[in-house]
Write a protein that holds these residues in place. Structure first.
Motif, PDB file in Angstrom:
ATOM      1  N   PHE A  32      51.640  38.912  38.589  1.00  0.00           N
ATOM      2  CA  PHE A  32      51.053  39.923  37.747  1.00  0.00           C
ATOM      3  C   PHE A  32      51.134  40.942  37.692  1.00  0.00           C
ATOM      4  O   PHE A  32      50.684  41.949  38.422  1.00  0.00           O
ATOM      5  N   ASP A  33      51.083  41.344  36.618  1.00  0.00           N
ATOM      6  CA  ASP A  33      51.556  42.749  36.293  1.00  0.00           C
ATOM      7  C   ASP A  33      50.520  44.086  35.566  1.00  0.00           C
ATOM      8  O   ASP A  33      50.448  44.106  34.214  1.00  0.00           O
ATOM      9  N   HIS A  34      50.181  44.526  36.039  1.00  0.00           N
ATOM     10  CA  HIS A  34      48.808  45.376  35.501  1.00  0.00           C
ATOM     11  C   HIS A  34      48.065  44.358  34.620  1.00  0.00           C
ATOM     12  O   HIS A  34      47.871  45.333  33.615  1.00  0.00           O
ATOM     13  N   VAL A  35      46.984  43.850  35.038  1.00  0.00           N
ATOM     14  CA  VAL A  35      47.110  42.886  33.981  1.00  0.00           C
ATOM     15  C   VAL A  35      45.131  42.800  33.945  1.00  0.00           C
ATOM     16  O   VAL A  35      44.414  43.379  35.209  1.00  0.00           O
ATOM     17  N   HIS A  36      44.590  43.312  32.580  1.00  0.00           N
ATOM     18  CA  HIS A  36      43.643  43.456  32.876  1.00  0.00           C
ATOM     19  C   HIS A  36      42.705  42.058  31.695  1.00  0.00           C
ATOM     20  O   HIS A  36      43.354  41.794  30.775  1.00  0.00           O
ATOM     21  N   PHE A  37      41.473  42.018  32.369  1.00  0.00           N
ATOM     22  CA  PHE A  37      40.757  40.462  31.599  1.00  0.00           C
ATOM     23  C   PHE A  37      39.065  40.502  31.872  1.00  0.00           C
ATOM     24  O   PHE A  37      38.287  41.508  32.224  1.00  0.00           O
ATOM     25  N   GLU A  38      39.162  40.009  30.511  1.00  0.00           N
ATOM     26  CA  GLU A  38      37.694  39.862  29.943  1.00  0.00           C
ATOM     27  C   GLU A  38      37.074  38.879  29.151  1.00  0.00           C
ATOM     28  O   GLU A  38      38.073  37.972  28.458  1.00  0.00           O
ATOM     29  N   TYR A  39      36.252  38.376  29.666  1.00  0.00           N
ATOM     30  CA  TYR A  39      35.085  37.750  29.092  1.00  0.00           C
ATOM     31  C   TYR A  39      34.802  37.233  27.811  1.00  0.00           C
ATOM     32  O   TYR A  39      35.182  36.808  27.130  1.00  0.00           O
ATOM     33  N   VAL A  40      33.830  38.494  28.203  1.00  0.00           N
ATOM     34  CA  VAL A  40      33.296  39.190  26.866  1.00  0.00           C
ATOM     35  C   VAL A  40      33.664  40.500  26.607  1.00  0.00           C
ATOM     36  O   VAL A  40      33.557  41.775  27.416  1.00  0.00           O
ATOM     37  N   VAL A  50      36.596  42.023  33.529  1.00  0.00           N
ATOM     38  CA  VAL A  50      36.501  41.736  34.584  1.00  0.00           C
ATOM     39  C   VAL A  50      37.757  41.473  35.019  1.00  0.00           C
ATOM     40  O   VAL A  50      37.211  41.606  37.591  1.00  0.00           O
ATOM     41  N   LEU A  51      38.359  41.868  35.485  1.00  0.00           N
ATOM     42  CA  LEU A  51      39.606  42.147  36.123  1.00  0.00           C
ATOM     43  C   LEU A  51      40.202  43.565  35.692  1.00  0.00           C
ATOM     44  O   LEU A  51      40.400  43.750  34.686  1.00  0.00           O
ATOM     45  N   HIS A  52      40.877  44.014  36.334  1.00  0.00           N
ATOM     46  CA  HIS A  52      41.402  45.536  36.647  1.00  0.00           C
ATOM     47  C   HIS A  52      42.321  45.570  37.174  1.00  0.00           C
ATOM     48  O   HIS A  52      42.638  45.883  38.817  1.00  0.00           O
ATOM     49  N   ASP A  53      43.606  46.324  36.581  1.00  0.00           N
ATOM     50  CA  ASP A  53      44.456  46.543  36.936  1.00  0.00           C
ATOM     51  C   ASP A  53      45.121  45.532  38.234  1.00  0.00           C
ATOM     52  O   ASP A  53      46.046  45.923  38.708  1.00  0.00           O
ATOM     53  N   LYS A  81      44.159  40.262  28.166  1.00  0.00           N
ATOM     54  CA  LYS A  81      43.615  41.512  27.650  1.00  0.00           C
ATOM     55  C   LYS A  81      44.754  42.196  27.674  1.00  0.00           C
ATOM     56  O   LYS A  81      44.827  43.119  26.988  1.00  0.00           O
ATOM     57  N   GLN A  82      44.737  43.022  29.250  1.00  0.00           N
ATOM     58  CA  GLN A  82      46.305  43.730  28.862  1.00  0.00           C
ATOM     59  C   GLN A  82      47.211  43.453  30.161  1.00  0.00           C
ATOM     60  O   GLN A  82      46.941  43.071  30.883  1.00  0.00           O
ATOM     61  N   GLY A  83      48.041  43.889  29.755  1.00  0.00           N
ATOM     62  CA  GLY A  83      49.225  43.729  31.047  1.00  0.00           C
ATOM     63  C   GLY A  83      50.169  42.486  30.925  1.00  0.00           C
ATOM     64  O   GLY A  83      50.501  41.819  29.171  1.00  0.00           O
ATOM     65  N   SER A  84      50.761  41.756  31.861  1.00  0.00           N
ATOM     66  CA  SER A  84      51.726  40.315  31.601  1.00  0.00           C
ATOM     67  C   SER A  84      51.169  39.341  32.582  1.00  0.00           C
ATOM     68  O   SER A  84      51.523  40.012  33.328  1.00  0.00           O
ATOM     69  N   ILE A  85      51.668  38.262  32.704  1.00  0.00           N
ATOM     70  CA  ILE A  85      51.893  37.233  33.498  1.00  0.00           C
ATOM     71  C   ILE A  85      53.516  37.074  33.535  1.00  0.00           C
ATOM     72  O   ILE A  85      53.261  35.944  32.474  1.00  0.00           O
ATOM     73  N   LYS A  86      53.739  36.775  34.263  1.00  0.00           N
ATOM     74  CA  LYS A  86      55.521  36.066  33.841  1.00  0.00           C
ATOM     75  C   LYS A  86      55.370  35.782  35.236  1.00  0.00           C
ATOM     76  O   LYS A  86      55.312  35.521  36.385  1.00  0.00           O
ATOM     77  N   ILE A  87      56.104  33.845  34.949  1.00  0.00           N
ATOM     78  CA  ILE A  87      56.958  33.211  35.732  1.00  0.00           C
ATOM     79  C   ILE A  87      58.413  33.536  35.631  1.00  0.00           C
ATOM     80  O   ILE A  87      58.942  32.955  34.331  1.00  0.00           O
TER      81      ILE A  87
END
Length: 592
Positions: A353-361, A366-369, A404-410
């Motif tokens: 998880f690289d600087h992940v931000h997320f929002e449902y609305v 709801v997730l910050h960095d 919303k922002q950042g990246s998730i990598k496998i």
């Protein structure tokens, strides 16, 4: 204006033509039967005029001139034409019903495919009643209604043309009066169309809510009983049925004045025809036969218009259902594979998880960095306060939602560059409340891998500590477990879900509070099954009970959408921070 532009304009302006063009992909495979069924309505309508036309020679030759051979011939001809008309009506109805059912199946299948393609967020914002109504009932209403409306439209069109020809043949003077009166039918129908659309849309929403209440009553019957909510749900149902009644009466109030108005207009037309017809008979312009045939044709032309209110509601309901269907089919899921998406066949290195931000609305993050690395073969535990974002993090890995922002990598590849299907094949999930489908034990286990043989299934059941229980069932693997696994206990449901995950044999396992709803005895058995599942896999565990995750390679504390701290059990206790506070709260009595 060129021909193509004219046709496009016509389709846009003509509601029936527009809906046929939209439904054409579903009609096309059966176009010949559809065309034949609709074509049969042409002679059905045209024969109305033939029956009326025979009344003229009958009156003139039999009633006036007393010619006996006509008295025997014409009744047989009328009966013969009516029999032919009946056969055509039966054949047309059979073909049209066959085509309508095929179109309905096609539309339902397409809608179901669309439903399966929708994002998880779509199901978060739509209730079950709305989905059931719009994805099932609308298909039935639209398909059957379109064919019926087209059949009626052509039948009545050709019936009207043939009857108008009869009117003109018998007396052009009276025909002008009758046709002029018909113009007064158009305005009232246009007047109510807008009002009907508004009421029908509200009715659909209300009926969807009725279905939602039924679904919730079925699924939540134990909660209703245990909290004595019978009166509350009875009140809800009474309110929604009162609204249904109110909307139905608004529809009657807004449209049923059409039929009596049509009666009045029709009676005026008949009265004018009789008055003028009497004058034309007296002065010898037309014969009695002309007049009787004219009146018969006029009544056959006017009579269907008596019930125009009810027919108009049915037509509008069908057209609105088609609009709602294509509103759904035009939807596009937010999460889509790129045209260059790669296939993920194995996981060798890590999940990052690289600087992940997320929002449902939008606007409510709801997730910050979030920055987190999960090495392959390691077990990572997510703990923290309720609503902190633990489950959200686990839902982002199989890309049930997009960040919303950042990246998730496998293994260094962004999951947005990986096909969703291949990504999810590498992940097995066990939830707190696992959904089991109606069917047998075997069918539910095979959902993890439909190609697994019986030996693999029994091995999975043994690893899930469920093999002895299944062997003791009357039909073994073929025992029915009921809707949502209602015939199993909580622990048995969890272990069956774990067996499903074993059969999938995915390298990544996500356990979302898989034991939190169980008693101590069940938890011990399920935890043993989970320990078996976690061997040699990359595991993300979400847990409230810290005793189940003390041996994790890393524990990550998530509070209010942020990583508060991370480390091993011993490292976090030494920090005397958030994890220490949680641990102390749960184990205070044991330590004392």
């Amino acid at each position: 204006m060129n021909l193509k532009h004219k046709l496009t304009l016509f389709v846009k302006q003509n509601v029936l033509a527009k809906n046929i063009s939209r439904m054409w992909p579903y009609i096309k495979p059966y176009w010949f039967r559809a065309a034949l069924g609709v074509a049969l309505t042409v002679p059905v309508g045209a024969l109305d005029g033939a029956v009326a036309m025979f009344l003229k020679p009958f009156m003139d030759k039999v009633m006036v001139d007393k010619q006996p051979h006509f008295s025997a011939l014409i009744p047989f001809l009328i009966v013969g034409f009516t029999i032919v008309q009946g056969v055509l009506i039966y054949s047309s109805n059979y073909l049209n019903t066959w085509v309508a059912q095929k179109i309905t199946i096609g539309v339902k299948r397409r809608l179901y495919e669309k439903l399966l393609s929708m994002d998880t967020s779509y199901f978060d914002t739509h209730n079950s009643g709305e989905i059931l109504f719009r994805y099932s009932n609308d298909a039935e209403t639209a398909s059957t209604g379109l064919i019926d409306n087209l059949k009626q439209f052509l039948s009545k069109t050709f019936s009207s043309i043939s009857l108008v020809c009869v009117l003109l043949y018998n007396s052009w003077q009276l025909a002008l009066i009758a046709i002029a009166v018909l113009l007064f039918f158009v305005y009232p129908m246009a007047k109510v169309r807008k009002k009907m659309k508004e009421i029908l849309e509200k009715t659909v929403g209300n009926l969807s809510y009725v279905m939602t209440i039924y679904n919730e009553t079925f699924a939540g019957n134990k909660t209703i009983r245990s909290f004595t909510l019978e009166d509350e749900f009875k009140k809800r149902f009474h309110n929604v049925t009162d609204m249904t009644f109110s909307l139905a009466m608004r529809m009657v109030k807004g449209t049923n004045w059409l039929s009596p108005l049509m009666h009045i207009i029709m009676s005026i037309g008949v009265a004018l025809v009789i008055g003028c017809g009497s004058y034309l008979i007296v002065n010898g312009t037309i014969t009695s036969g002309n007049f009787v045939a004219f009146i018969a044709a006029l009544m056959m032309l006017y009579t269907p218009l008596k019930s125009v209110g009810n027919n108009y509601i049915s037509i509008q309901n069908s057209f609105l259902a088609i609009d709602r269907i294509f509103d759904i089919l035009d939807l596009q899921p937010n999460i889509k594979d790129l045209s260059t998406a790669k296939e993920l066949t194995e996981v060798k290195k890590d999940i990052v998880f690289d600087h992940v931000h997320f929002e449902y609305v939008a606007g409510r993050e709801v997730l910050h960095d979030i920055n987190l690395t999960i090495p392959v073969g390691h077990t990572i535990a997510l703990v923290g306060n309720s609503g902190g974002g633990k489950t959200t993090i686990s839902a982002l890995i199989p890309r049930l939602y997009d960040i919303k922002q950042g990246s998730i990598k496998i293994d260094g590849a962004d999951i947005k560059d990986i096909s969703q299907k291949s990504l999810r094949k590498q992940i097995a999930m066990v939830f707190q409340d696992n959904f089991l489908f109606s069917g047998t034990v075997k069918e539910n286990v095979l959902l993890g891998n439909e190609h697994a043989d019986d030996a693999t299934i029994w091995m999975a059941l043994k690893s899930a500590c469920l093999d002895e229980f299944v062997k003791g069932l009357p039909q073994g693997l073929d025992t029915q477990i009921g809707e949502r696994g209602i015939l199993l206990s909580g622990g048995q449901k969890q272990r069956l879900a774990i067996a499903r995950a074993f059969v999938k044999n995915a390298p990544i396992v996500i356990l979302d509070e898989a034991t939190s709803a169980l008693d101590n005895k069940s938890e011990r058995v399920v935890q043993e099954a989970l320990d078996n599942l976690m061997k040699n896999r990359t595991v993300i565990v979400i847990a409230h009970r810290l005793s189940t995750i003390q041996n994790a390679d890393k524990i990550v504390v998530i509070n209010d959408g942020k990583i508060a701290e991370q480390g091993t059990h011993e490292e976090l206790l030494k920090l005397r921070g958030a994890y220490y506070a949680l641990y102390s709260m749960q184990f205070k009595k044991q330590e004392a």
